[in-house]
Structure formats: C-alpha cells, structure tokens
Design a protein around this motif. Structure first.
Motif, PDB file in Angstrom:
ATOM      1  N   VAL A  46       0.835  -1.203   0.000  1.00  0.00           N
ATOM      2  CA  VAL A  46       0.000   0.000   0.000  1.00  0.00           C
ATOM      3  C   VAL A  46       0.866   1.247   0.000  1.00  0.00           C
ATOM      4  CG1 VAL A  46      -1.683   1.275   1.348  1.00  0.00           C
ATOM      5  CG2 VAL A  46      -1.912  -1.197   1.076  1.00  0.00           C
ATOM      6  N   ALA A  47       1.999   1.170   0.696  1.00  0.00           N
ATOM      7  CA  ALA A  47       2.887   2.331   0.710  1.00  0.00           C
ATOM      8  C   ALA A  47       3.396   2.640  -0.687  1.00  0.00           C
ATOM      9  CB  ALA A  47       4.052   2.063   1.666  1.00  0.00           C
ATOM     10  N   SER A  49       2.001   1.779  -3.447  1.00  0.00           N
ATOM     11  CA  SER A  49       0.883   2.212  -4.265  1.00  0.00           C
ATOM     12  C   SER A  49       0.667   3.725  -4.087  1.00  0.00           C
ATOM     13  CB  SER A  49      -0.364   1.438  -3.851  1.00  0.00           C
ATOM     14  OG  SER A  49      -1.515   2.200  -4.102  1.00  0.00           O
ATOM     15  N   ARG A  50       0.777   4.153  -2.843  1.00  0.00           N
ATOM     16  CA  ARG A  50       0.638   5.573  -2.566  1.00  0.00           C
ATOM     17  C   ARG A  50       1.754   6.369  -3.232  1.00  0.00           C
ATOM     18  NH1 ARG A  50       0.653  10.158  -2.077  1.00  0.00           N
ATOM     19  NH2 ARG A  50       0.215  11.483  -0.276  1.00  0.00           N
ATOM     20  N   MET A  51       2.936   5.764  -3.241  1.00  0.00           N
ATOM     21  CA  MET A  51       4.084   6.476  -3.803  1.00  0.00           C
ATOM     22  C   MET A  51       3.916   6.685  -5.296  1.00  0.00           C
ATOM     23  SD  MET A  51       8.020   5.348  -3.493  1.00  0.00           S
ATOM     24  CE  MET A  51       8.249   4.418  -4.963  1.00  0.00           C
ATOM     25  N   HIS A  52       3.457   5.652  -5.983  1.00  0.00           N
ATOM     26  CA  HIS A  52       3.332   5.761  -7.435  1.00  0.00           C
ATOM     27  C   HIS A  52       2.019   6.376  -7.852  1.00  0.00           C
ATOM     28  CE1 HIS A  52       6.983   3.666  -8.456  1.00  0.00           C
ATOM     29  NE2 HIS A  52       6.666   2.723  -7.564  1.00  0.00           N
ATOM     30  N   GLY A  53       1.051   6.468  -6.956  1.00  0.00           N
ATOM     31  CA  GLY A  53      -0.247   6.978  -7.329  1.00  0.00           C
ATOM     32  C   GLY A  53      -1.032   5.969  -8.126  1.00  0.00           C
ATOM     33  N   ASN A  54      -0.709   4.698  -7.991  1.00  0.00           N
ATOM     34  CA  ASN A  54      -1.323   3.651  -8.796  1.00  0.00           C
ATOM     35  C   ASN A  54      -2.057   2.723  -7.849  1.00  0.00           C
ATOM     36  OD1 ASN A  54      -1.926   1.669 -10.588  1.00  0.00           O
ATOM     37  ND2 ASN A  54       0.126   1.622 -11.490  1.00  0.00           N
ATOM     38  N   ALA A  55      -3.337   2.455  -8.121  1.00  0.00           N
ATOM     39  CA  ALA A  55      -4.111   1.659  -7.163  1.00  0.00           C
ATOM     40  C   ALA A  55      -3.875   0.176  -7.290  1.00  0.00           C
ATOM     41  CB  ALA A  55      -5.595   1.955  -7.332  1.00  0.00           C
ATOM     42  N   ASP A  56      -2.980  -0.238  -8.180  1.00  0.00           N
ATOM     43  CA  ASP A  56      -2.753  -1.677  -8.341  1.00  0.00           C
ATOM     44  C   ASP A  56      -2.229  -2.294  -7.053  1.00  0.00           C
ATOM     45  OD1 ASP A  56      -1.541  -1.717 -11.797  1.00  0.00           O
ATOM     46  OD2 ASP A  56      -3.505  -1.282 -10.888  1.00  0.00           O
ATOM     47  N   GLN A  58      -2.978  -1.607  -4.080  1.00  0.00           N
ATOM     48  CA  GLN A  58      -4.047  -1.860  -3.119  1.00  0.00           C
ATOM     49  C   GLN A  58      -4.837  -3.085  -3.501  1.00  0.00           C
ATOM     50  OE1 GLN A  58      -6.388   1.602  -2.578  1.00  0.00           O
ATOM     51  NE2 GLN A  58      -4.622   2.892  -2.070  1.00  0.00           N
ATOM     52  N   VAL A  59      -5.050  -3.254  -4.811  1.00  0.00           N
ATOM     53  CA  VAL A  59      -5.739  -4.476  -5.236  1.00  0.00           C
ATOM     54  C   VAL A  59      -4.922  -5.691  -4.844  1.00  0.00           C
ATOM     55  CG1 VAL A  59      -6.527  -5.764  -7.217  1.00  0.00           C
ATOM     56  CG2 VAL A  59      -6.907  -3.317  -7.101  1.00  0.00           C
ATOM     57  N   ALA A  61      -2.931  -5.914  -2.376  1.00  0.00           N
ATOM     58  CA  ALA A  61      -3.066  -6.086  -0.927  1.00  0.00           C
ATOM     59  C   ALA A  61      -4.370  -6.789  -0.599  1.00  0.00           C
ATOM     60  CB  ALA A  61      -2.988  -4.726  -0.238  1.00  0.00           C
TER      61      ALA A  61
END
Lengths: 99, 669, 222
Positions: A46-47, A49-56, A58-59, A61
């Motif tokens: 998740v970290a 994902s936040r860094m890249h701005g990409n929700a992949d 989180q999926v 996770a």
C-alpha cells in the motif's frame, strides 16, 4: 510522512514475524506470526501504491488478504484435526516426516 | 583329387566324428559311439593314404602344396589364413597319427566298454586327433598355434577323464599349466620370427629367412629357443617334463595315443618343420641337442627305479623323445622322423599291453604286486616282448634301425657331439635294462594271486580303488567302469595289438642302411636344401654303431635277466648298497619338489596374500569401503538436515532468503 | 498532524507485533495481533487506502481473528514453556532474522528510490475509494478476482474435510486413542520410510530395523 518510514515499519514487522516463527512452539502462534509477515507485506504494497499513485498495489493487498484468509482456514483446520486426535500441539513433538 | 583336397578330408572326418558323437550320444545304444569314432579315424587314414598317393604322383620338386580355405584376419601387417600345407613331412605325420589313432580307437572300443563316460571318451579322442592333424597340416604359424592349443586342451580333458579322482584332475591341471608355458614360448617365438619376416606363412617365411636373418642373429636365436620351449613343454623334455608321469592318471589308451605316439611328438615335428630357421641359428640347435640328450639319460635312470608299470613306460617315452629331439636338433631329420614312426608303434603296443596287464590285476599298477603272468596272459606277454625288444633296439626289430641312425648322425658330426654319442649309447643300455626289468618282474617268477585265479579261468576282481593313493572309489560316471577287459578275451584289443606288433617287427625294413632308403627318399622334398640332409655317413662308424648297439641291447637284457630272474634278491642288495642314488632316482631327481618350493609355493602365497590382505584391506576396505563411507557420510550429513522439526525448516528457509537477498543487494550495488 | 497519527499507528503496529512474538499465552497473542491489525488499518488510512483499511478491519480483524479466537478457545490456551529443543538453531535463526531486517533497510535506504523521500505522487480524487477498487477488480484484475474466488471455495471445502468427524464421537475418540497409542510405538525415532530406506543411520538408536552391518567377504579356499 514520507514513504520510507512506512517501509521501515514494514521491515520491522516482517523481521519480527520471522523471528516469531522460529521461536514459538505452538503452531497457532506460528500461524499468527505468519499473519504478521503477510501484513507487513501488505503495508509495503500500500505504501508503494501511494508512492506511485497507482491503485494496483491496493488491489494486490486485497488479494493478499484473501489468500491469508484461506491459509488461516486450512491451518486452523489442521490444528483442530491434530487436537481431535489427541496429538500434542507442539511443532517440536510433531516430527514424523523425517529422513 | 589334389593332395590338399585329401588333406581337407583328413581334417573333416575326425571333426565330423566329434560333432556326431557329441550331439547324438544319448541316443546311441551300447558301443555305437566307439564305432563312429573309430570309423571316423579310419576314414581319415584312408584320406591320408589318398593324399600320399596323390602327392607321390607329382614330381619331387612339386611336392609342397598349400591350400587356403578362407582368409581369417588381415590387418596391421598380419595376414592369417586357414591354410594347410601338404608335403611329405606332413603326410608322414598324418599317416602315423591317423594310423596309430585308428588302432588305439579300436583298442578302446572294448577296453573302456563298461565305462559310463564311453561316448565322452570317443568324442574327446576324435577332438584330439582333429587338433593334432590341424597341427601337422598347418600352413602358417597361426593355425599351428591353434592346433597346438587344441591338443593341449584335449590332453587336459583326457588326463582328467576320470574327473572324480582328485589325483587325475590335479594331474590334468599340472599338464595344462606346463603346456601353457610352452604355448607362451611358441607364440613369443613366432613373434620374434614374424618381426623380421613379416609373414606368418611357412613357405614364405622359409623363403625369406636367409635374406632377413644373418646366421645366429640375436632375434632368430631367441625365436628358435622360444620355439624350443614350446617343443619341450609339449614333448616333456627337461625342464618342462614333470607333467608326463602324472599324465598316466588318464586311461591307458590315452597314455598310448597322446603321451606316447602323437602329442608328445609334436615338439619333434615342430623342430623338423622349422629346420630352415634352426639351420640359420646353430646355437638354438645346440640347445635342443643338449636338452634332448640330458632328458634322454635322466629319464632312463629314473625308469630303472619306478614301480608303477605305466610310469616306467612314461619315462621310457620321455627318454626316446629325447633321442628324437636330439636327432632333429642336429639335423638328422629323416632319422628323427623314422624313430618317431617306429617309436609310435612299439610304445603304443607297450601301453596297450600294460593296459591289459593292469586289467588282469583288477586295477593294480604296481610292479611290486605283479609276478608270473606268463602263463595266464600269453598274448599280453608276447606283446610286451615284441614291444620291449623293439624298444631295446634288438636287431632286427624296428627300434634297432631307427635309434641307430640318429646316433650315427650325431657321431658323424664330431667335435663335442661325441659326448652326445656316448651318452646316447649309455641310454640305450639303460633302456634295455629297465624295459626287461619291467617284463621280467611282471611275467616271470611265481604267479601272484590274480595270475593263479586267471589260470583257473577267473578274472580277478577287486573293490574299485585309486592306484596311486589306494583310496576307495565307486564305478559311477567320473570313475573307471566296473569291468576290466584283457586282451586275451577281447577281440578288438587283440586286433589292434597284432597290427602294432607286426609293425614293430617289419618297420625297420624300410630304412636299412645301404639296402633301402624309403624314409629319406620320401621326406627329401620337405628338407630340400637342408645343410645336413644330403650328407652320407662313413661306413666305419656305421658298422661300429650297429655292432655296439646290438651288443649293448643283448647285454642289457642279460643284466636284467640276471638281476631279476636268475638271482632273486640281487635287486634288493643293490638297492641297499646304493641307497642314496636309489632314493634320488625314485624321487625323480626331486624336480617336483624343487618346482613346488621355488614356483608353486611363492605363487600360492602371493595369491593368498592378494586375496586375504590386499583384496580385503586395500580394495574392499580402503577403495570400496572408503568411497562408500565418504558417500555415506555425505548423505548422512544431508539427511541430518531433515530432522522433522518445523522450525528448523523455517530457519533454513530464512537463512536461504537472507542469503539470496544479500546476493542481490551486493550484485545491484 | 499526520505525523502524530503515523507514530501512534506505527508504535501500535510494532507493539502488537512484539506482543505476538513474546507473549506466552496464546490467547494474549491473538489479542496482540488484533491490536496490530487495527493499527495497520490506521496506517492504511494515512496512506489514502480507504477501502483496504475497511477491508482490513472487517475481514481480517473481524472475521479471521474471530476464527482464531474460536480455535484458541477450543484448544485451550496452554502456556507454552520456553526453549527450542532439538534444533540448536535459536541463535542462528535470530541472527538470520536480524540480517534480513538489516538487508531490507539497506535496500530501502541505499537504493536511492527517487520518490522515497517525497510525500508521493499527486493523487487522483478517487484514489483508494471503493469505486476505484471495484472498477479495477472487475476490469483490469478480473481474472485475479475470479481465481481468488475459487481459492476461497477450495479453502472452505478443505477446511470442512480437515475438521470433519468420521463416525461419531466415541468411534472418533477410540480411533484417536488407538492412533495415539500406535504412533509413538510403531514408529520410534530413527524409523519411518525414509529412515529405513537410508539404511538406519539415525540420530537416536533404532531397535534393530533392517540394520546390515558390513561383513568381510567370506574367504573361499583355493
């Protein structure tokens, strides 16, 4: 907070989980430590994902959570089966599969 | 038909006999196997006569004919073909081998009639004749070696024919081992000669020899001496002679055929065949002559003291072959061949008669127990007398002419050969003495128990036993059969012995000095261009030799008569006075003991050491045990990793992951 | 402000982790993990992953941990004794875990990831919302979604089979008794198919099962 802090926390939790797997003898607790390691991985995902701005991430996770749930189910089922057969709930006693 | 076609036929018949008997022996009733074997040999003899006629129909210059069946191997300069060479020398040997074998087969038909291994015997005999014919008809070194090995194998099979006797199998092994030493000599000798001539074919080798070898060249002498080693092993000369007395363990027909008439003469044939090489290497010739002479006298002295009747005849064979070897070594080729011919007859006859005598004694072979058989076994007695007179070279029997010719030739050479001449005549005296010692002891004097029984018409019977050790046997397969057959009662035996006895008397007539020269003329084409063949002997030495020979043989018989017939007890007194020489002679000059101490025991000890110590400690312990224990330790270590503890496995996983990520960290930085 | 929440969440997570590892009573370890999971959910919220945080609380801390609690209650929370017998790897294992942690830190700090020092990329408005996650699941990650469903089915079936009772309580207990009696005696240490197959070399002495001591080859005479 920059992302590095989250990764540091994740690393710490992962190592703690690894140490727990090695130290504890109750298979239940070993499973719990496995959960720790999986959660550490989730945090890292998740970290990033936040860094890249990409929700992949989180999926990913989410799917990890699914897998963890399945694994817990089976693991606990095994432990219950062990208990039912009056075997000791101690990984050091259960060592039939050896060379 | 050409001589070589006849030659092939001669080879084919015994081979066919062998195959037919081997494949169908279970279905052959009674003595059929014997008849098949004997007919095969007589057919071979007829073919040999056909070859003789066909060869004599050619001009003398054209009497060395070869024929090749097929090319066996051709590589690296070696060309091995299945070739036979038919020339007078080969025909001479073929006739002797097939003729005498045929008579011995006939004898065996009834002699071994009650033996359970009857068919096996005739199969082996046919195999032997086939190999011997292959040997004498060989046209190149390779086939010669094949035949040589074949007769060695046949000898082993036939000596240990009664294979359940421990003494027989030991004797067979002893004969075979010494034969193999000879085989090695033969092969190495072939190599030394082949190295320079580049061909294995006989005629080509003999053609090239004078060009390729200078006189007495090292390699040639070495090659010829090695060939001599082969000849000595096969012909039982010193120092490879110890197998022949032990070979008497075989049935008497075997002793007659192999160890008197044919196989032991293969060495003589070899030297005669290789004469072009030997004449280029006079040193090798001298070696052969000296060893032949030494054997001659040694065997004659031993025969004076032996008590087993077959062993007396065996040592006599050794002595007579010594004469032949001496003869062909110094160049008296036709004389040596003539003596080979006459010797085959009288020695085979002596063995046959001995077989009859032993049968009458119910298997006992010791002269100590025999006496007075004259009246009970008249025919056997006559045979012994005929053979004995021929052996002792009493004129006009055949042995007189043949032995005399050899010694005449030796004396004619002069120089140090006079020593051989003298020793030869001493040997002749001793021959007469020991031969008639045997005859007088067995046939004169008071009849023994078995003789008295036979005079009543009842053939003696005894529990089967081993003549050497006396231990009890039974009469099943692997031991002699229960019945004993004597010549007086069996016609085939008598017919064979008649034929040989006639030969003993008349054979001398074909080579009477100054009267006819059948043998020399016949063999001339084989020995063309030989240095010695054409020499004529001076009359003075001839007459002296003939007279001396006659005198010595009569004197020998008289001495034997006096010691063993006229004055009983003389022999015992002589034995007491000369106790030490007697002991040395009875123990055969301790040759066997010497070989045992010097060769057999160290080898056996080495083998024991190799098996017990080296094999067990080094090979099994260190090499095999070492490698397996290393593997076992390794696998134990690896197995230790699987101890069943979950956390241990998890720890290993973790250590692995840490290691791998360390690697990746390091490689990316 | 978010830093404060980060530290609270982070400390909670770490404390929970250490509690899982260190507490002796399994019941307490389960509770420690629940605390850890809730802290992690807070961290997810800080990272703009609302749906994941909600799923964490509901699914993980809610369902999975409840399952754990049930099992701990069934089995009974025995205080387990300390020690790591039979392996002797305690020190090496701790060392490996420490090494892993160090490596991860080096990987992070030394890697020079560009954005690690930053606060992250600019985010679209619906980043991490259920709508976006749902859309991703049903379009880009449809296959993964379906496979995950099958995995759940398999796990459910497996769990039922594993924990199934066979023939009733008594038969089961008899079976379990017989199994317990058999298991220590029919397979003493040093046996089992692999041990037997390897020729009986073992850590503890075995009762002579197919041991073949190496004999010297018999010395036949000449």
């Amino acid at each position: 907070m920059n992302v590095g802090w989250y990764l540091a926390v994740s690393a710490l939790i992962f190592s703690a989980g690894a140490a727990g797997v090695l130290v504890r003898r109750n298979p239940l607790v070993i499973l719990l430590c496995l959960e720790l390691m999986l959660n550490a991985g989730n945090l890292a995902l998740v970290a990033f994902s936040r860094m890249h701005g990409n929700a992949d991430g989180q999926v990913f996770a989410l799917i990890v959570m699914v897998v963890a749930a399945c694994e817990v189910t089976i693991g606990l089922g095994l432990i219950v089966a062990l208990y039912r057969r009056r075997l000791p709930i101690d990984v050091d006693e259960l060592r039939e599969l050896r060379g | 038909m050409s001589p070589t076609t006849w030659g092939w036929l001669v080879l084919v018949f015994p081979l066919l006999g062998l195959i037919v008997i081997s494949l169908s022996w279970r279905r052959l009733p009674g003595r059929t196997a014997g008849y098949i074997g004997t007919s095969a040999i007589w057919l071979a003899f007829a073919s040999a006569v056909g070859a003789l006629v066909s060869l004599q129909g050619r001009v003398p210059a054209d009497r060395q004919v070869t024929s090749t069946a097929f090319n066996y191997a051709n590589s690296v300069g070696v060309d091995i073909k299945l070739t036979i060479l038919i020339d007078p020398l080969a025909i001479w040997m073929m006739l002797i081998v097939t003729g005498v074998s045929g008579l011995i087969h006939l004898y065996s038909i009834s002699y071994l009639g009650s033996d359970r291994g009857y068919a096996r015997f005739f199969a082996y005999l046919n195999y032997f004749v086939f190999s011997m014919l292959l040997l004498v008809e060989a046209g190149n070194f390779a086939i010669l070696i094949v035949g040589w090995a074949g007769v060695g194998a046949a000898s082993y099979l036939l000596i240990s024919f009664w294979y359940r006797r421990g003494t027989a199998t030991e004797a067979g092994i002893k004969a075979f081992v010494i034969n193999v030493i000879g085989d090695v000599g033969l092969v190495l000798g072939t190599y030394f000669i082949f190295k320079h001539t580049g061909t294995l074919d006989f005629l080509k080798t003999f053609d090239k020899a004078p060009d390729v070898f200078s006189s007495n060249e090292g390699d040639l002498v070495a090659g010829c001496v090695l060939l001599l080693v082969g000849a000595f092993a096969k012909s039982a000369q010193i120092p490879l002679h110890t197998w022949l007395p032990d070979a008497m363990e075989g049935p008497t027909p075997v002793s007659a055929l192999i160890h008197a008439a044919t196989m032991v003469t293969a060495g003589v044939y070899l030297i005669a065949r290789m004469w072009p090489l030997f004449e280029l290497a006079p040193s090798a010739e001298d070696v052969g002559a000296i060893f032949g002479c030494a054997t001659l006298i040694m065997a004659a002295t031993i025969a004076l003291t032996q008590t087993d009747v077959k062993r007396v005849i065996a040592y006599s064979t050794m002595s007579q072959i010594g004469y032949m070897i001496m003869g062909v070594s110094v160049g008296a080729y036709s004389a040596g061949m003539f003596h080979l011919f006459t010797h085959a007859f009288f020695k085979a006859l002596l063995f046959m008669a001995a077989g009859s005598l032993i049968s009458a004694m119910a298997g006992e072979q010791s002269l100590d127990r025999m006496s007075g058989w004259r009246r009970a076994l008249p025919f056997t007695f006559l045979s012994f007398m005929t053979g004995g007179l021929a052996l002792s070279a009493v004129p006009p029997f055949s042995g007189f002419f043949s032995k005399d010719e050899i010694l005449l030739f030796v004396g004619n050479l002069g120089g140090w050969h006079w020593a051989l001449y003298v020793i030869g005549y001493i040997g002749a005296l001793l021959t007469a003495i020991y031969t008639f010692r045997m005859i007088f002891r067995a046939f004169f004097g008071q009849p023994c128990e078995e003789a008295k029984e036979l005079e009543q018409g009842h053939l003696a019977h005894a529990e089967p036993f081993n003549p050497q050790t006396g231990e009890k046997e039974d009469t099943d397969v692997g031991f002699p059969g229960p019945e004993h057959h004597i010549a007086e009662r069996e016609r085939p035996m008598r017919v064979a012995m008649y034929a040989l006895a006639v030969g003993c008397v008349v054979d001398g007539l074909i080579q009477i000095p100054h009267v006819d020269n059948v043998v020399s003329n016949f063999l001339q084409p084989s020995f063309e261009a030989s240095r010695y063949f054409g020499e004529t002997e001076p009359d003075g030495l001839l007459i002296f030799g003939l007279a001396l020979s006659s005198v010595l043989s009569i004197v020998g018989i008289a001495v034997a008569y006096r010691i063993w017939v006229q004055r009983p007890g003389t022999a015992a007194r002589i034995r007491e006075r000369f106790a030490l020489p007697y002991r040395v002679l009875v123990n055969k000059y301790y040759w066997d003991e010497a070989y045992d101490a010097v060769i057999v025991r160290p080898l056996a000890a080495a083998g024991q050491f190799a098996q017990q110590t080296f094999e067990r400690v080094v090979v099994d312990g260190l090499l095999v045990g070492g490698t397996t224990s290393v593997v076992r330790a390794g696998s134990a270590t690896v197995r230790g990793l699987q101890n069943g503890f979950l956390r241990y496995y998890a720890a290993l996983l973790l250590v692995g992951v840490a290691g791998v990520s360390l690697y990746f960290l390091l490689s990316s930085s | 402000m978010s830093a404060v929440f980060f530290f609270i969440g982070g400390l909670g997570a770490i404390a929970g982790a250490i509690g899982v590892v260190a507490l002796r009573n399994p019941f307490y370890t389960v509770l420690a993990l629940v605390a850890h999971l809730l802290s992690l959910a807070a961290l997810f919220l800080l990272l703009e992953a609302q749906f994941v945080a909600a799923a964490q609380v509901i699914v993980y801390a809610g369902a999975v941990m409840v399952l754990y609690v049930f099992v701990v209650a069934y089995i009974g929370g025995q205080d387990e004794p300390l020690g790591m017998p039979g392996t002797g790897l305690k020190g090496a294992a701790m060392l490996a875990a420490g090494a892993l942690f160090v490596e991860l830190c080096i990987a992070m700090l030394g890697s020079g990831l560009k954005a690690i020092d930053s606060r992250g990329a600019a985010l679209p408005a619906d980043f991490g919302t259920p709508q976006q996650i749902g859309q991703l699941l049903l379009t880009k990650f449809l296959f993964v979604f379906e496979v995950a469903s099958i995995l759940l089915l398999v796990a459910a079936v497996g769990a039922v089979i594993l924990a199934r009772r066979r023939r009733g309580l008594e038969a089961d207990e008899e079976e379990a008794d017989a199994a317990r009696r058999m298991i220590p005696s029919v397979a003493p240490p040093g046996t089992g198919s692999m041990a037997e197959g390897a020729g009986g070399v073992s850590l503890s002495p075995s009762p002579g099962e197919r041991e073949k001591p190496k004999e010297p080859t018999p010395t036949g005479g000449w």
